[in-house]
Design a protein around this motif. Sequence first.
Motif, PDB file in Angstrom:
ATOM      1  N   PRO A   1       4.257  -1.714   2.754  1.00  0.00           N
ATOM      2  CA  PRO A   1       3.759  -0.630   1.901  1.00  0.00           C
ATOM      3  C   PRO A   1       2.781  -1.089   0.828  1.00  0.00           C
ATOM      4  O   PRO A   1       1.890  -0.336   0.434  1.00  0.00           O
ATOM      5  CB  PRO A   1       5.039  -0.072   1.269  1.00  0.00           C
ATOM      6  CG  PRO A   1       6.127  -0.455   2.190  1.00  0.00           C
ATOM      7  CD  PRO A   1       5.720  -1.781   2.760  1.00  0.00           C
ATOM      8  N   ALA A   2       2.927  -2.327   0.360  1.00  0.00           N
ATOM      9  CA  ALA A   2       2.048  -2.818  -0.698  1.00  0.00           C
ATOM     10  C   ALA A   2       0.604  -2.931  -0.255  1.00  0.00           C
ATOM     11  O   ALA A   2      -0.311  -2.794  -1.066  1.00  0.00           O
ATOM     12  CB  ALA A   2       2.542  -4.176  -1.199  1.00  0.00           C
ATOM     13  N   VAL A   3       0.382  -3.170   1.034  1.00  0.00           N
ATOM     14  CA  VAL A   3      -0.976  -3.533   1.463  1.00  0.00           C
ATOM     15  C   VAL A   3      -1.541  -2.656   2.570  1.00  0.00           C
ATOM     16  O   VAL A   3      -2.731  -2.758   2.879  1.00  0.00           O
ATOM     17  CB  VAL A   3      -1.022  -5.008   1.908  1.00  0.00           C
ATOM     18  CG1 VAL A   3      -0.510  -5.926   0.802  1.00  0.00           C
ATOM     19  CG2 VAL A   3      -0.228  -5.243   3.186  1.00  0.00           C
ATOM     20  N   ALA A   4      -0.729  -1.794   3.195  1.00  0.00           N
ATOM     21  CA  ALA A   4      -1.208  -1.063   4.370  1.00  0.00           C
ATOM     22  C   ALA A   4      -2.403  -0.169   4.047  1.00  0.00           C
ATOM     23  O   ALA A   4      -3.414  -0.174   4.757  1.00  0.00           O
ATOM     24  CB  ALA A   4      -0.068  -0.235   4.966  1.00  0.00           C
ATOM     25  N   ILE A   5      -2.294   0.624   2.984  1.00  0.00           N
ATOM     26  CA  ILE A   5      -3.396   1.531   2.647  1.00  0.00           C
ATOM     27  C   ILE A   5      -4.602   0.734   2.153  1.00  0.00           C
ATOM     28  O   ILE A   5      -5.756   1.102   2.420  1.00  0.00           O
ATOM     29  CB  ILE A   5      -2.937   2.588   1.631  1.00  0.00           C
ATOM     30  CG1 ILE A   5      -1.914   3.524   2.293  1.00  0.00           C
ATOM     31  CG2 ILE A   5      -4.118   3.397   1.096  1.00  0.00           C
ATOM     32  CD1 ILE A   5      -1.361   4.596   1.385  1.00  0.00           C
ATOM     33  N   ALA A   6      -4.364  -0.367   1.461  1.00  0.00           N
ATOM     34  CA  ALA A   6      -5.476  -1.235   1.060  1.00  0.00           C
ATOM     35  C   ALA A   6      -6.171  -1.818   2.296  1.00  0.00           C
ATOM     36  O   ALA A   6      -7.408  -1.955   2.320  1.00  0.00           O
ATOM     37  CB  ALA A   6      -4.967  -2.345   0.150  1.00  0.00           C
ATOM     38  N   TRP A   7      -5.398  -2.176   3.335  1.00  0.00           N
ATOM     39  CA  TRP A   7      -5.982  -2.648   4.599  1.00  0.00           C
ATOM     40  C   TRP A   7      -6.899  -1.580   5.169  1.00  0.00           C
ATOM     41  O   TRP A   7      -8.028  -1.866   5.598  1.00  0.00           O
ATOM     42  CB  TRP A   7      -4.872  -2.984   5.591  1.00  0.00           C
ATOM     43  CG  TRP A   7      -5.307  -3.750   6.813  1.00  0.00           C
ATOM     44  CD1 TRP A   7      -5.210  -5.093   7.033  1.00  0.00           C
ATOM     45  CD2 TRP A   7      -5.904  -3.202   7.999  1.00  0.00           C
ATOM     46  NE1 TRP A   7      -5.704  -5.431   8.268  1.00  0.00           N
ATOM     47  CE2 TRP A   7      -6.142  -4.280   8.894  1.00  0.00           C
ATOM     48  CE3 TRP A   7      -6.263  -1.917   8.406  1.00  0.00           C
ATOM     49  CZ2 TRP A   7      -6.728  -4.109  10.142  1.00  0.00           C
ATOM     50  CZ3 TRP A   7      -6.860  -1.742   9.654  1.00  0.00           C
ATOM     51  CH2 TRP A   7      -7.074  -2.825  10.515  1.00  0.00           C
ATOM     52  N   MET A   8      -6.431  -0.330   5.154  1.00  0.00           N
ATOM     53  CA  MET A   8      -7.276   0.775   5.630  1.00  0.00           C
ATOM     54  C   MET A   8      -8.531   0.921   4.771  1.00  0.00           C
ATOM     55  O   MET A   8      -9.628   1.160   5.281  1.00  0.00           O
ATOM     56  CB  MET A   8      -6.492   2.084   5.593  1.00  0.00           C
ATOM     57  CG  MET A   8      -5.293   2.158   6.493  1.00  0.00           C
ATOM     58  SD  MET A   8      -4.508   3.785   6.319  1.00  0.00           S
ATOM     59  CE  MET A   8      -2.853   3.419   6.872  1.00  0.00           C
TER      60      MET A   8
END
Length: 400
Positions: free
Chosen positions: A117-124
Amino acid sequence: MISARSSAWWRATLALCLGSILVFVNLYAPQPLLPDLRQAYGVSTLAVSLIMSVSTLALAGALLVFGPLSDAIGRGGIMRVTLLLTGLCSLGLAFAPNFETLLALRLVQGFVLGGLPAVAIAWMGDEFDRPALMAAVGLYIGANTLGGIGGRLIGGGIGELGGASAGFLAVGLVTLAGVALFWKLLPPPSQFKPRRFELRGALADLGGHLRHPLLLAAYLLGGVNFLIFINQYSYITFRLAEEPFGLSARWLGMIFLTYLGGTFSSALSGRLTRHLSQPACMTLGILIMMGGTWVTLSDSLAWIIAGLTINAVGFFLAHSMASSWVSRQAQRARGSASALYLVFYYLGASAGSLWLEPFWQRGGWVGVAIGSWLLLSATFVIALWLWRTERSFDRLSLAR
């Protein structure tokens, strides 16, 4: 940049949605078992709620580690390794000898659950163009709901048949199988530019995000809304386990199928933004939550289920908008910006029992509804402020 509906977009989105499902399966599997665990260990409703609270609290703390770290070392490896450790923790929970050990393992699991959750949207945000990001975030948030449903169905269903240990064992095995598929599906990044990790710089980024009024408003909105939403489910299990309903753990797990309302609203949220601004969607979602809470006051099980479904529609609409708003508004260090949103989100979840417990003790479910409306009124005001602020910015842009 990856464009919406391309083959690369579908592969990456499928991988991140699968990872999201695995995270929330593990996080929420114990929730329908809370009434049984309360009796088995002879603890209070507040004490047994720690099974959920310690994991969400640890998850919130982990986000402060994994978010900034991902800006330096990349995001894919963090997601893969923490998902693997999550599955191993669930296997350990199956063999926990006592309540204290169970809480300790949930604390550790909560920390590793924070990786994806910490990085998934940032990856997107790194890899997708804006239309692709908006469409993917809605599906990703929808996958959160499917994971929440799946975890509770496994916990409640298998837990009733073979006990909590069997439920944890099943969750662990499912997670390890899912991690193997996630590992294969997630494509390597092409747009990520690493930044040298410096503690001072990471703290400066976090401070900058907290001083950004549009980000801070979204953080507060997401955290307070989740405080109400997730803890309503904990207290509704206590209400429905008692007479006149007397539902068993398996049927309490089925109650969480109401999350499908959130799956629906999250998946449609990207389309809704073609007609309404993101703050307008947040405002609408909060109003829907207020109405759904009112419906749950009924003494009819069918109407209670309807009210919970309405709540899920409203909550996940507001949540998907707020989380994508953060990724859109952050000018730098998107990993830490998205992580900080989730810190508030899960801190809200872990604090919810402290807020709602006095209302529950004094007024039962009616008290929980009153406590919910008080805080939802505050987030409604925040959403209105964001809506007004965005409209002001739009008018200034047009004037230029």
